[in-house]
Scaffold this motif. Sequence first.
Motif, short mmCIF file in Angstrom:
data_model
loop_
_atom_site.label_atom_id
_atom_site.label_comp_id
_atom_site.label_asym_id
_atom_site.label_seq_id
_atom_site.Cartn_x
_atom_site.Cartn_y
_atom_site.Cartn_z
N LYS A 5 0.89 -1.31 -0.14
CA LYS A 5 0.05 -0.02 -0.08
C LYS A 5 0.87 1.55 0.02
CE LYS A 5 -3.87 -2.16 2.26
NZ LYS A 5 -4.92 -2.11 3.57
N LEU A 6 2.05 1.13 0.38
CA LEU A 6 2.82 2.30 0.49
C LEU A 6 3.77 2.30 -0.66
CD1 LEU A 6 4.51 2.05 4.30
CD2 LEU A 6 2.75 3.55 3.27
N LYS A 7 3.54 1.50 -1.56
CA LYS A 7 4.38 1.52 -2.95
C LYS A 7 4.36 2.65 -3.49
CE LYS A 7 3.18 -0.55 -6.59
NZ LYS A 7 3.03 -1.50 -7.96
N LEU A 8 3.38 3.28 -3.76
CA LEU A 8 3.29 4.58 -4.66
C LEU A 8 3.90 5.92 -3.81
CD1 LEU A 8 1.73 5.26 -7.23
CD2 LEU A 8 -0.13 6.42 -5.74
N LEU A 9 3.89 5.66 -2.35
CA LEU A 9 4.68 6.73 -1.63
C LEU A 9 6.29 6.62 -1.90
CD1 LEU A 9 2.35 7.00 1.55
CD2 LEU A 9 2.47 8.51 -0.38
N TYR A 10 6.66 5.44 -1.72
CA TYR A 10 8.14 5.11 -2.01
C TYR A 10 8.47 5.37 -3.27
CZ TYR A 10 8.01 2.29 2.36
OH TYR A 10 8.03 1.84 3.85
N LEU A 11 7.73 5.26 -4.25
CA LEU A 11 7.94 5.41 -5.71
C LEU A 11 8.18 7.11 -5.92
CD1 LEU A 11 8.69 4.82 -8.77
CD2 LEU A 11 6.09 4.74 -8.86
N ALA A 12 7.15 7.75 -5.32
CA ALA A 12 7.61 9.02 -5.26
C ALA A 12 8.69 9.86 -4.70
CB ALA A 12 6.02 9.77 -4.79
N GLN A 13 8.72 9.21 -3.52
CA GLN A 13 10.09 9.66 -2.78
C GLN A 13 11.14 9.28 -3.29
OE1 GLN A 13 11.04 7.33 0.90
NE2 GLN A 13 11.26 9.21 2.06
N PHE A 14 11.22 8.19 -4.01
CA PHE A 14 12.48 7.65 -5.01
C PHE A 14 12.91 8.88 -5.90
CE2 PHE A 14 14.37 5.27 -8.20
CZ PHE A 14 15.77 5.28 -7.74
N TYR A 47 4.45 1.26 -14.50
CA TYR A 47 3.68 2.19 -15.48
C TYR A 47 2.42 2.91 -15.27
CZ TYR A 47 7.15 -0.13 -18.63
OH TYR A 47 8.21 -0.53 -19.34
N ASP A 48 1.57 2.23 -14.44
CA ASP A 48 0.35 2.47 -13.96
C ASP A 48 0.32 3.46 -13.00
OD1 ASP A 48 -0.98 1.15 -15.69
OD2 ASP A 48 -1.43 -0.72 -14.28
N ASP A 49 1.55 3.04 -11.82
CA ASP A 49 1.97 4.02 -10.77
C ASP A 49 2.50 5.40 -11.17
OD1 ASP A 49 1.10 1.94 -8.88
OD2 ASP A 49 3.11 1.23 -8.76
N LEU A 50 3.28 5.45 -12.20
CA LEU A 50 3.80 6.54 -12.63
C LEU A 50 2.92 7.50 -13.32
CD1 LEU A 50 6.96 5.11 -14.13
CD2 LEU A 50 6.89 6.61 -12.61
N HIS A 51 1.90 6.79 -14.02
CA HIS A 51 0.62 7.53 -14.69
C HIS A 51 -0.39 8.29 -13.41
CE1 HIS A 51 -2.37 8.95 -17.37
NE2 HIS A 51 -3.17 7.97 -16.79
N LEU A 52 -0.36 7.65 -12.52
CA LEU A 52 -1.10 7.80 -11.41
C LEU A 52 -0.40 9.13 -10.45
CD1 LEU A 52 -2.38 4.86 -9.50
CD2 LEU A 52 -3.92 6.62 -10.46
N LEU A 53 0.90 9.23 -10.50
CA LEU A 53 1.67 10.29 -9.88
C LEU A 53 1.57 11.33 -10.81
CD1 LEU A 53 4.82 8.50 -8.54
CD2 LEU A 53 2.92 9.25 -7.14
N GLU A 54 1.78 11.21 -12.15
CA GLU A 54 1.46 12.26 -13.17
C GLU A 54 0.09 12.82 -12.96
OE1 GLU A 54 2.85 13.15 -17.59
OE2 GLU A 54 2.06 11.06 -16.92
N GLU A 55 -0.88 12.10 -12.92
CA GLU A 55 -2.26 12.52 -12.74
C GLU A 55 -2.60 13.40 -11.39
OE1 GLU A 55 -5.27 9.61 -13.12
OE2 GLU A 55 -5.41 9.85 -15.31
N PHE A 56 -1.92 13.02 -10.47
CA PHE A 56 -1.65 13.55 -8.88
C PHE A 56 -1.11 15.00 -9.08
CE2 PHE A 56 0.20 14.40 -4.84
CZ PHE A 56 -0.91 14.60 -4.08
N GLY A 57 -0.14 15.36 -10.08
CA GLY A 57 0.36 16.48 -10.28
C GLY A 57 1.88 16.43 -10.39
N LEU A 58 2.56 15.41 -10.13
CA LEU A 58 4.03 15.39 -10.08
C LEU A 58 4.38 15.33 -11.76
CD1 LEU A 58 5.13 12.38 -7.72
CD2 LEU A 58 5.23 15.24 -7.34
N ASP A 59 5.38 16.32 -12.00
CA ASP A 59 5.72 16.36 -13.35
C ASP A 59 6.81 15.21 -13.96
OD1 ASP A 59 6.12 17.41 -15.81
OD2 ASP A 59 7.93 18.67 -15.40
N ILE A 60 6.16 14.22 -14.08
CA ILE A 60 6.95 13.03 -14.49
C ILE A 60 7.46 13.03 -16.02
CG2 ILE A 60 7.02 10.44 -14.70
CD1 ILE A 60 6.78 11.49 -11.90
N GLN A 61 8.79 13.20 -16.24
CA GLN A 61 9.25 13.27 -17.38
C GLN A 61 9.86 12.00 -17.92
OE1 GLN A 61 8.91 16.09 -19.63
NE2 GLN A 61 7.55 17.02 -18.03
N THR A 62 10.25 11.81 -19.10
CA THR A 62 11.00 10.49 -19.62
C THR A 62 11.92 11.08 -20.52
OG1 THR A 62 9.44 10.59 -21.64
CG2 THR A 62 8.84 9.18 -19.54
#
Length: 322
Positions: A5-14, A47-62
Amino acid sequence: MAQKKLKLLYLAQFLQENSDEQHPRTIQDIQAHLRQYGIEAERKSLYDDLHLLEEFGLDIQTKKAQHFGYYIGDRSFQLAELKTLIDVVQASPFLSEKKSMDLIKKLTQLTSRYNAGQLNRQVYVLGRPRTLNEQLYYAVDGIYTAIQENRKISFRYFDWTTEGKKALRKDGALYTASPVALCVDRHYYLIAYDPQLADYRHYRVDRILQLTVTDQPRDELPQNFDLAAYVKTVFDMYNGETRMVQLRFEQQLLNAVIDRFGADAHMHQADSGYFHLTAPVEVGPTFFGWLAQFGKQAQILGPQQVQEDFLSHCRQMLAQYE
């Protein structure tokens, strides 16, 4: 299950701490990081998590280098902005060295660890020793709280002794004040209203101790008080009589005069190489000291009483050396 359940938070922090445009992170990097927390993550789920973070507002660039990588692009503060903020913190004489280092450490956490190394900057403020009062930071916060909540404050006020010790004024009795504003002019100053004097007073915040926000409402302030005008007429917070003064300066002092009075001050060109200024001034030693540094390049044109007061001030200074 809890770790997943914490995976998304760990990913954003990383990504916040370990990625930037020069250091994109691959899916393999992310998977290896999550394994440290006991989380096995498939590519598709990431990939789904990265998309969710982008929808949340993080500027995920590739970025496609040798491998496809991801990084945080636009952040709350860009690197140049953080450098500016850290320069300001480092140069602030009203912050102790310890508090400056604490704030700088927190600011470096707002960028990647790679960029954080560029934020180890040294800015020196010539002739401006840092405050020795560690309570200043919390006094400032208390004053802002009191102003916002319309309450009085109480505190103790001290002077420094020649031994570097604190001598409390009024034998350590509490001051009670109705805070109006905070002003910064090399130091923090509290501007407060005193109903007994029906006037305003200012205090150096770095000489305030044990500040408390009370439950008492602030005194009613005069309706016609112009804070901006009040601050503008105060030279280094010296409490003197405010007079409209006419001054004459050599043209080469224009920048210094604008630094002191502002670009909107009432100035006009006089005879060749000179300009005149009319401005409200708190007449006293601080103003006279500022004016005296310019020697023959500056002159008081009026009122006559201010001329006489300045002449008396200069004579008293010279008498010490006769």
